[in-house]
Design a protein around this motif. Sequence first.
Motif, PDB file in Angstrom:
ATOM      1  N   SER A   1    -122.426  44.024 -21.881  1.00 55.74           N
ATOM      2  CA  SER A   1    -121.437  43.193 -21.190  1.00 55.74           C
ATOM      3  C   SER A   1    -121.374  41.789 -21.809  1.00 55.74           C
ATOM      4  O   SER A   1    -122.289  41.375 -22.532  1.00 55.74           O
ATOM      5  CB  SER A   1    -121.802  43.061 -19.717  1.00 55.74           C
ATOM      6  N   VAL A   2    -120.311  41.082 -21.499  1.00 54.29           N
ATOM      7  CA  VAL A   2    -120.181  39.692 -21.924  1.00 54.29           C
ATOM      8  C   VAL A   2    -121.324  38.863 -21.333  1.00 54.29           C
ATOM      9  O   VAL A   2    -121.893  38.003 -22.012  1.00 54.29           O
ATOM     10  CB  VAL A   2    -118.799  39.125 -21.528  1.00 54.29           C
ATOM     11  N   GLY A   3    -121.701  39.154 -20.083  1.00 57.08           N
ATOM     12  CA  GLY A   3    -122.811  38.440 -19.460  1.00 57.08           C
ATOM     13  C   GLY A   3    -124.109  38.629 -20.236  1.00 57.08           C
ATOM     14  O   GLY A   3    -124.858  37.668 -20.459  1.00 57.08           O
ATOM     15  N   ALA A   4    -124.385  39.848 -20.666  1.00 55.54           N
ATOM     16  CA  ALA A   4    -125.589  40.124 -21.456  1.00 55.54           C
ATOM     17  C   ALA A   4    -125.492  39.435 -22.822  1.00 55.54           C
ATOM     18  O   ALA A   4    -126.487  38.926 -23.336  1.00 55.54           O
ATOM     19  CB  ALA A   4    -125.778  41.622 -21.619  1.00 55.54           C
ATOM     20  N   ALA A   5    -124.309  39.400 -23.389  1.00 56.55           N
ATOM     21  CA  ALA A   5    -124.119  38.709 -24.669  1.00 56.55           C
ATOM     22  C   ALA A   5    -124.375  37.215 -24.512  1.00 56.55           C
ATOM     23  O   ALA A   5    -124.995  36.596 -25.381  1.00 56.55           O
ATOM     24  CB  ALA A   5    -122.710  38.965 -25.209  1.00 56.55           C
ATOM     25  N   ARG A   6    -123.919  36.639 -23.418  1.00 57.53           N
ATOM     26  CA  ARG A   6    -124.182  35.204 -23.176  1.00 57.53           C
ATOM     27  C   ARG A   6    -125.687  34.944 -23.128  1.00 57.53           C
ATOM     28  O   ARG A   6    -126.170  33.942 -23.678  1.00 57.53           O
ATOM     29  CB  ARG A   6    -123.543  34.767 -21.864  1.00 57.53           C
ATOM     30  N   ALA A   7    -126.424  35.827 -22.479  1.00 56.24           N
ATOM     31  CA  ALA A   7    -127.880  35.676 -22.404  1.00 56.24           C
ATOM     32  C   ALA A   7    -128.493  35.759 -23.805  1.00 56.24           C
ATOM     33  O   ALA A   7    -129.427  35.020 -24.127  1.00 56.24           O
ATOM     34  CB  ALA A   7    -128.469  36.745 -21.490  1.00 56.24           C
ATOM     35  N   PHE A   8    -127.965  36.628 -24.650  1.00 56.31           N
ATOM     36  CA  PHE A   8    -128.425  36.783 -26.028  1.00 56.31           C
ATOM     37  C   PHE A   8    -128.259  35.476 -26.803  1.00 56.31           C
ATOM     38  O   PHE A   8    -129.097  35.114 -27.623  1.00 56.31           O
ATOM     39  CB  PHE A   8    -127.629  37.914 -26.686  1.00 56.31           C
ATOM     40  N   PHE A   9    -127.189  34.756 -26.531  1.00 55.02           N
ATOM     41  CA  PHE A   9    -126.879  33.521 -27.253  1.00 55.02           C
ATOM     42  C   PHE A   9    -127.563  32.274 -26.679  1.00 55.02           C
ATOM     43  O   PHE A   9    -127.294  31.172 -27.141  1.00 55.02           O
ATOM     44  CB  PHE A   9    -125.368  33.291 -27.294  1.00 55.02           C
ATOM     45  N   THR A  10    -128.453  32.419 -25.707  1.00 54.15           N
ATOM     46  CA  THR A  10    -129.141  31.230 -25.188  1.00 54.15           C
ATOM     47  C   THR A  10    -130.056  30.596 -26.233  1.00 54.15           C
ATOM     48  O   THR A  10    -130.360  29.418 -26.149  1.00 54.15           O
ATOM     49  CB  THR A  10    -129.939  31.538 -23.897  1.00 54.15           C
TER      50      THR A  10
ATOM     51  N   VAL B   1    -118.511  42.233 -34.272  1.00 53.09           N
ATOM     52  CA  VAL B   1    -119.385  41.074 -34.480  1.00 53.09           C
ATOM     53  C   VAL B   1    -118.920  40.024 -33.488  1.00 53.09           C
ATOM     54  O   VAL B   1    -117.785  39.565 -33.532  1.00 53.09           O
ATOM     55  CB  VAL B   1    -119.304  40.534 -35.917  1.00 53.09           C
ATOM     56  N   VAL B   2    -119.812  39.669 -32.574  1.00 49.68           N
ATOM     57  CA  VAL B   2    -119.489  38.709 -31.527  1.00 49.68           C
ATOM     58  C   VAL B   2    -120.173  37.390 -31.851  1.00 49.68           C
ATOM     59  O   VAL B   2    -121.363  37.365 -32.170  1.00 49.68           O
ATOM     60  CB  VAL B   2    -119.954  39.220 -30.142  1.00 49.68           C
ATOM     61  N   GLU B   3    -119.417  36.314 -31.771  1.00 50.54           N
ATOM     62  CA  GLU B   3    -119.971  34.976 -31.916  1.00 50.54           C
ATOM     63  C   GLU B   3    -119.861  34.253 -30.578  1.00 50.54           C
ATOM     64  O   GLU B   3    -119.061  34.624 -29.731  1.00 50.54           O
ATOM     65  CB  GLU B   3    -119.229  34.223 -33.028  1.00 50.54           C
ATOM     66  N   ARG B   4    -120.685  33.266 -30.400  1.00 51.82           N
ATOM     67  CA  ARG B   4    -120.788  32.540 -29.129  1.00 51.82           C
ATOM     68  C   ARG B   4    -119.420  32.142 -28.557  1.00 51.82           C
ATOM     69  O   ARG B   4    -119.127  32.382 -27.394  1.00 51.82           O
ATOM     70  CB  ARG B   4    -121.679  31.317 -29.338  1.00 51.82           C
ATOM     71  N   ASP B   5    -118.568  31.554 -29.387  1.00 52.29           N
ATOM     72  CA  ASP B   5    -117.256  31.085 -28.919  1.00 52.29           C
ATOM     73  C   ASP B   5    -116.338  32.219 -28.465  1.00 52.29           C
ATOM     74  O   ASP B   5    -115.397  31.985 -27.706  1.00 52.29           O
ATOM     75  CB  ASP B   5    -116.550  30.274 -30.003  1.00 52.29           C
ATOM     76  N   ASP B   6    -116.596  33.433 -28.936  1.00 54.09           N
ATOM     77  CA  ASP B   6    -115.767  34.578 -28.529  1.00 54.09           C
ATOM     78  C   ASP B   6    -115.859  34.849 -27.030  1.00 54.09           C
ATOM     79  O   ASP B   6    -114.972  35.471 -26.452  1.00 54.09           O
ATOM     80  CB  ASP B   6    -116.201  35.860 -29.260  1.00 54.09           C
ATOM     81  N   LEU B   7    -116.932  34.377 -26.417  1.00 58.82           N
ATOM     82  CA  LEU B   7    -117.181  34.686 -25.009  1.00 58.82           C
ATOM     83  C   LEU B   7    -116.517  33.700 -24.055  1.00 58.82           C
ATOM     84  O   LEU B   7    -116.428  33.974 -22.853  1.00 58.82           O
ATOM     85  CB  LEU B   7    -118.692  34.726 -24.754  1.00 58.82           C
ATOM     86  N   ASP B   8    -116.039  32.592 -24.583  1.00 60.05           N
ATOM     87  CA  ASP B   8    -115.405  31.568 -23.740  1.00 60.05           C
ATOM     88  C   ASP B   8    -114.256  32.148 -22.931  1.00 60.05           C
ATOM     89  O   ASP B   8    -113.385  32.836 -23.480  1.00 60.05           O
ATOM     90  CB  ASP B   8    -114.889  30.404 -24.590  1.00 60.05           C
ATOM     91  N   GLY B   9    -114.276  31.891 -21.637  1.00 55.22           N
ATOM     92  CA  GLY B   9    -113.192  32.292 -20.753  1.00 55.22           C
ATOM     93  C   GLY B   9    -113.184  33.759 -20.374  1.00 55.22           C
ATOM     94  O   GLY B   9    -112.267  34.211 -19.680  1.00 55.22           O
ATOM     95  N   ARG B  10    -114.162  34.516 -20.814  1.00 55.70           N
ATOM     96  CA  ARG B  10    -114.207  35.945 -20.475  1.00 55.70           C
ATOM     97  C   ARG B  10    -115.157  36.185 -19.312  1.00 55.70           C
ATOM     98  O   ARG B  10    -116.235  35.611 -19.252  1.00 55.70           O
ATOM     99  CB  ARG B  10    -114.658  36.753 -21.678  1.00 55.70           C
ATOM    100  N   PRO B  11    -114.774  37.087 -18.417  1.00 56.92           N
ATOM    101  CA  PRO B  11    -115.670  37.408 -17.305  1.00 56.92           C
ATOM    102  C   PRO B  11    -116.933  38.127 -17.794  1.00 56.92           C
ATOM    103  O   PRO B  11    -116.877  38.872 -18.779  1.00 56.92           O
ATOM    104  CB  PRO B  11    -114.843  38.342 -16.421  1.00 56.92           C
ATOM    105  N   ASP B  12    -118.038  37.879 -17.117  1.00 53.60           N
ATOM    106  CA  ASP B  12    -119.305  38.513 -17.478  1.00 53.60           C
ATOM    107  C   ASP B  12    -119.213  40.029 -17.507  1.00 53.60           C
ATOM    108  O   ASP B  12    -119.947  40.681 -18.241  1.00 53.60           O
ATOM    109  CB  ASP B  12    -120.415  38.104 -16.501  1.00 53.60           C
ATOM    110  N   SER B  13    -118.335  40.608 -16.729  1.00 57.56           N
ATOM    111  CA  SER B  13    -118.255  42.066 -16.624  1.00 57.56           C
ATOM    112  C   SER B  13    -117.490  42.721 -17.777  1.00 57.56           C
ATOM    113  O   SER B  13    -117.577  43.928 -17.970  1.00 57.56           O
ATOM    114  CB  SER B  13    -117.603  42.459 -15.302  1.00 57.56           C
ATOM    115  N   ASP B  14    -116.762  41.946 -18.590  1.00 60.58           N
ATOM    116  CA  ASP B  14    -116.042  42.518 -19.734  1.00 60.58           C
ATOM    117  C   ASP B  14    -117.029  43.120 -20.725  1.00 60.58           C
ATOM    118  O   ASP B  14    -118.192  42.701 -20.805  1.00 60.58           O
ATOM    119  CB  ASP B  14    -115.234  41.440 -20.468  1.00 60.58           C
TER     120      ASP B  14
END
Length: 117
Positions: free
Chosen positions: A2-11, A29-42
């Motif tokens: 999930s996007v939420g798990a990816a955010r945790a990865f980027f801490t 390939v996901v970069e930190r900025d890709d997650l901006d504005g996306r819900p954690d559940s995506d």
Amino acid sequence: MSVGAARAFFTDSHVHALLLVERGVLVSVVERDDLDGRPDSDRARTAGRLTGRVAGPGDDLEATRAAMAAAGRRRLAVVDATGALLGLLCLKRHGRGFCSAVDVAAREADRAGTRAG
């Protein structure tokens, strides 16, 4: 993932890219900025992309290094013609060369020593 798990990865500020692989094939390939504005559940894979974030094993390294430095890109996934993940190119902070296994091990040892002290 999930996007939420990816955010945790980027801490960890040293993490530059999240490579999402299914059955050996790089799908995003996901970069930190890709997650901006996306819900954690995506799904994280829908936030990332491959375009501009991959190189082939036969690509000219100097041209690739120069393009990465000019774009401010520190990581490129290396994939073969089938999309199989072969590795990762990691550009040094100064942009004049690539990281080696020795560089990575030394940085990890430094961080481990900092945490232990």
